[in-house]
Enzyme design. Structure first.
Site, short mmCIF file in Angstrom:
data_model
loop_
_atom_site.label_atom_id
_atom_site.label_comp_id
_atom_site.label_asym_id
_atom_site.label_seq_id
_atom_site.Cartn_x
_atom_site.Cartn_y
_atom_site.Cartn_z
N ASN A 1 60.71 31.89 55.59
CA ASN A 1 59.95 32.79 55.19
C ASN A 1 61.41 33.20 53.51
O ASN A 1 62.55 33.84 54.28
CB ASN A 1 60.08 34.57 55.32
CG ASN A 1 60.17 35.94 54.75
OD1 ASN A 1 59.97 35.20 53.65
ND2 ASN A 1 60.74 36.69 55.11
N ARG B 1 51.85 40.81 54.90
CA ARG B 1 52.98 40.10 53.76
C ARG B 1 52.80 38.27 54.25
O ARG B 1 53.27 37.66 52.91
CB ARG B 1 54.09 39.30 55.67
CG ARG B 1 54.91 40.70 56.20
CD ARG B 1 55.76 40.19 57.49
NE ARG B 1 56.71 40.36 56.65
CZ ARG B 1 58.15 40.43 56.08
NH1 ARG B 1 57.68 41.57 56.17
NH2 ARG B 1 58.46 39.33 55.24
N GLY C 1 56.55 38.82 50.33
CA GLY C 1 57.48 37.73 51.75
C GLY C 1 55.86 37.14 52.76
O GLY C 1 55.39 37.95 52.92
N CYS C 2 56.81 36.24 53.19
CA CYS C 2 55.87 35.36 54.13
C CYS C 2 56.59 36.41 55.65
O CYS C 2 57.13 37.10 55.43
CB CYS C 2 55.82 33.99 54.65
SG CYS C 2 55.67 33.15 52.39
N ALA C 3 55.44 36.20 56.33
CA ALA C 3 55.43 36.54 57.74
C ALA C 3 55.87 34.91 58.76
O ALA C 3 55.26 34.02 58.86
CB ALA C 3 54.30 36.90 58.55
#
Length: 369
Positions: free
Chosen positions: A209, A41, A12-14
């Protein structure tokens, strides 16, 4: 076998955002510290920042940040810009060497005003004119990519971890009243400089995200309305949908966000008759603007900052307030790293927007809701 909690799989992105609602500018130090706190992340394939209020001396000009892969791409793009705009200033964006940032393109910025005669002959308004020029560059000039093109704002992004991207761009030299940041963990698309977040059009900037599973339906709808989607990422359609719904169709921000994360049909059935009739109509008319799939987004615009989850909240989002500041981030720790004792801290519900709008004595910002 290891138990839950003993293994952490980075995924997952931040995302992170900070705004001072009174418009007071501040350094990038807080946003860099916030996003760096969520390093696990992302995976080093994309990091970026957007700052609003960074070019006060040129606030009436469109500030185009451009990546060039070849000298020919720069020469052809600059000829196009000279035909369509008055170029008030042009320069390479200052950077410094960072051992973790490689394969950098030539990075330029231009402060532009549309040529009146060209804009008038086109038969469209100034913002449509600029948006079309930006999409033409991204579509028709191989080796050239527009990173941002709004007024008094700019995007600084690259392939790398966000804190290295900040160092590369010398972000300590800028002051903004709104900062947004992103650490990328690409899943379905390549890690490339143009594919790093934020994505922008005019004054809109979006960090994201998640994954938009309705991308193809959204893209086809946008293309029917004149947009060109060619940056190889689902986040692009979020940016263009906001532009379409708010700027071109004139819908209030609250309505536009409600279309993108629409209430479920059974929730509409429980509304009063007037509201139910309105939302049934919006879901039918703007059905192709509904975003399906897990997401949390932070949006920057001329009125301030907005954050929102998908309707089920399949991606994390936390918000906090401290005095004039509003904070949003993927994780509470990223807020507490820069604001240990907020006045208010909460986890918004699925589909519940968080607004951090600039204070405006005329009430114009609030009226956009």
């Amino acid at each position: 076998m290891r138990k839950e909690g003993e293994v952490r799989i980075p995924s997952g992105c931040a995302v992170a955002g900070i705004i001072n609602r009174s418009g007071k500018v501040f350094s990038a130090q807080k946003i860099v510290s916030s996003i760096a706190n969520m390093r696990n992340r992302s995976n080093g394939l994309g990091g970026g920042f957007a700052g609003y209020g960074i070019y006060p001396e040129m606030k009436d000009c469109y500030a185009l940040h451009l990546f060039y892969r070849t000298t020919a791409a720069r020469q052809e793009t600059e000829e196009f810009l000279r035909r369509h705009f008055q170029i008030k200033a042009a320069e390479m964006i200052p950077t410094r060497k960072n051992r973790f940032i490689s394969d950098a393109p030539d990075i330029w910025r231009y402060f532009l005003l549309p040529k009146d005669d060209r804009c008038h002959l086109s038969g469209i308004d100034e913002e449509d004119y600029v948006a079309r020029c930006v999409m033409r560059i991204n579509s028709e000039f191989p080796g050239a990519t527009v990173a941002s093109g709004g007024k008094n704002m700019g995007v600084f992004k690259a392939v790398g971890y966000p804190e290295d991207v900040a160092d590369f761009y010398r972000l300590e030299d800028y002051q903004a009243y709104l900062w947004m940041a992103h650490g990328r963990f690409p899943t379905n698309t390549p890690g490339w400089w143009g594919g790093a977040h934020p994505f922008t059009l005019l004054d809109w900037a979006v960090v994201h995200n998640g994954e938009i599973s309705s991308y193809d339906a959204n893209r086809r709808y946008l293309e029917m309305r004149g947009y060109r989607c060619n940056l190889q990422t689902d986040t692009e359609v979020i940016t263009y949908l906001l532009d379409l719904l708010v700027r071109k169709d004139g819908l209030p921000l609250r309505t536009a966000l409600g279309i993108m994360a629409a209430p479920f049909w059974d929730e509409i059935d429980l509304m009063d008759e007037g509201s139910a009739r309105t939302w049934r109509a919006l879901r039918v008319v703007y059905g192709s603007a509904l975003l399906n799939g897990p997401f949390s987004i932070i949006v920057g615009c001329r009125w301030g900052m907005i954050a929102m989850n998908d309707r089920i909240k399949l991606r994390p989002l936390v918000a906090a307030v401290k005095g004039d500041y509003v904070f949003v981030a993927s994780e509470e720790s990223a807020i507490r790293a820069i604001c240990p004792c907020p006045d208010l801290l909460w986890a918004p519900k699925g589909g519940e927007p968080v607004y951090g709008l600039l204070e405006d004595k005329s009430g114009r910002a609030e009226s956009r809701l």
